[in-house]
Scaffold this motif. Structure first.
Motif, mmCIF file in Angstrom:
data_model
loop_
_atom_site.group_PDB
_atom_site.id
_atom_site.type_symbol
_atom_site.label_atom_id
_atom_site.label_comp_id
_atom_site.label_asym_id
_atom_site.label_seq_id
_atom_site.Cartn_x
_atom_site.Cartn_y
_atom_site.Cartn_z
ATOM 1 N N UNK A 50 36.984 81.012 -35.182
ATOM 2 C CA UNK A 50 37.024 82.205 -36.039
ATOM 3 C C UNK A 50 36.177 81.976 -37.292
ATOM 4 N N UNK A 51 35.400 82.947 -37.640
ATOM 5 C CA UNK A 51 34.566 82.838 -38.833
ATOM 6 C C UNK A 51 35.344 83.394 -40.026
ATOM 7 N N UNK A 52 35.818 82.499 -40.916
ATOM 8 C CA UNK A 52 36.630 82.938 -42.038
ATOM 9 C C UNK A 52 35.818 83.702 -43.077
ATOM 10 N N UNK A 53 34.491 83.604 -43.003
ATOM 11 C CA UNK A 53 33.652 84.414 -43.883
ATOM 12 C C UNK A 53 33.895 85.892 -43.604
ATOM 13 N N UNK A 54 34.033 86.222 -42.328
ATOM 14 C CA UNK A 54 34.314 87.608 -41.938
ATOM 15 C C UNK A 54 35.806 87.898 -41.983
ATOM 16 N N UNK A 55 36.608 86.910 -41.628
ATOM 17 C CA UNK A 55 38.051 87.091 -41.573
ATOM 18 C C UNK A 55 38.618 87.529 -42.918
ATOM 19 N N UNK A 56 38.012 87.065 -43.997
ATOM 20 C CA UNK A 56 38.512 87.360 -45.335
ATOM 21 C C UNK A 56 38.057 88.725 -45.864
ATOM 22 N N UNK A 57 37.163 89.385 -45.157
ATOM 23 C CA UNK A 57 36.655 90.685 -45.619
ATOM 24 C C UNK A 57 37.547 91.810 -45.111
ATOM 25 N N UNK A 58 37.650 92.888 -45.909
ATOM 26 C CA UNK A 58 38.429 94.034 -45.439
ATOM 27 C C UNK A 58 37.577 94.899 -44.513
ATOM 28 N N UNK A 59 38.201 95.901 -43.920
ATOM 29 C CA UNK A 59 37.518 96.721 -42.922
ATOM 30 C C UNK A 59 36.277 97.408 -43.487
ATOM 31 N N UNK A 60 36.394 97.920 -44.715
ATOM 32 C CA UNK A 60 35.271 98.623 -45.331
ATOM 33 C C UNK A 60 34.083 97.693 -45.535
ATOM 34 N N UNK A 61 34.348 96.478 -45.989
ATOM 35 C CA UNK A 61 33.267 95.508 -46.191
ATOM 36 C C UNK A 61 32.599 95.152 -44.864
ATOM 37 N N UNK A 62 33.396 95.006 -43.826
ATOM 38 C CA UNK A 62 32.831 94.715 -42.507
ATOM 39 C C UNK A 62 31.953 95.858 -42.032
ATOM 40 N N UNK A 63 32.443 97.094 -42.202
ATOM 41 C CA UNK A 63 31.666 98.241 -41.725
ATOM 42 C C UNK A 63 30.354 98.372 -42.504
ATOM 43 N N UNK A 64 30.373 98.059 -43.786
ATOM 44 C CA UNK A 64 29.136 98.110 -44.574
ATOM 45 C C UNK A 64 28.117 97.109 -44.038
ATOM 46 N N UNK A 65 28.582 95.936 -43.644
ATOM 47 C CA UNK A 65 27.689 94.931 -43.071
ATOM 48 C C UNK A 65 27.133 95.401 -41.727
#
Length: 197
Positions: free
Chosen positions: A1-16
């Motif tokens: 699991x990539x904790x760099x992504x795991x720690x981001x919320x849904x909105x931050x992930x969608x922006x990426x």
């Protein structure tokens, strides 16, 4: 699991995903929601293969449309609503397919079945429209909790996802049911029962 992504919320992930086509962020979204989405699709269709296909189709559409999709609500609400629309489309196709396959029946039987099928389809469509209108009239947080509760998540899971106490989740669900009952006629309320299975 990539904790760099795991720690981001849904909105931050969608922006990426939407601005950088970040495959890692997309994989994290898939990890977060695919199991619950599959549970909903399987519960509604009763067919594991169909459920897998519906969820896969949803994620393919999400990735290919990442530049143009702009969820108006939370990403989880968008995903579950989009899946429910695919489930409804699946049943519409099944209804059409079943109607076509009935051409081998006796004329009087076919007329009776076709009339019933058309009436059921119209009732379902009207009920769905009423349900969607009343759903949009709910307060935003209440609607979000209610939609997640229809997806197969437990109150504890919803609370963890939204950072709310279980008692608060129960309050929002109870409030949703009350407001929907008040705003919907009998036939439309049957659709609510279907979504609650």
């Amino acid at each position: 699991m990539d904790f760099t992504y795991h720690d981001k919320d849904d909105l931050q992930l969608w922006q990426l995903i939407s601005t950088q086509s970040d495959a890692g962020a997309f994989a994290e979204v898939h990890r977060r929601f695919s199991t619950s989405l599959f549970a909903l699709a399987y519960r509604k269709t009763g067919d594991e293969t169909v459920a897998e296909d519906l969820v896969q189709d949803l994620f393919v559409a999400l990735w290919t449309g990442r530049d143009t999709i702009h969820p108006e609500k939370a990403l989880n609400s968008y995903l579950f609503s989009a899946l429910k629309n695919r489930i409804i489309s699946y049943y519409r196709k099944q209804l059409h397919r079943d109607s076509v396959s009935l051409s081998v029946l006796q004329p009087e039987t076919l007329v009776s079945y076709s009339a019933n099928a058309v009436e059921e389809y119209i009732n379902f469509r009207q009920a769905n429209e009423s349900y969607q209108v009343q759903l949009q009239n709910l307060p935003e947080k209440t609607r979000e909790v209610f939609e997640l509760s229809r997806s197969g998540l437990t109150n504890k899971e919803i609370g963890g996802l939204l950072g709310l106490a279980e008692k608060t989740i129960e309050f929002h669900i109870s409030k949703s049911l009350k407001l929907l009952r008040m705003g919907m006629g009998y036939s439309s309320y049957l659709l609510l029962v279907w979504f609650s299975k």
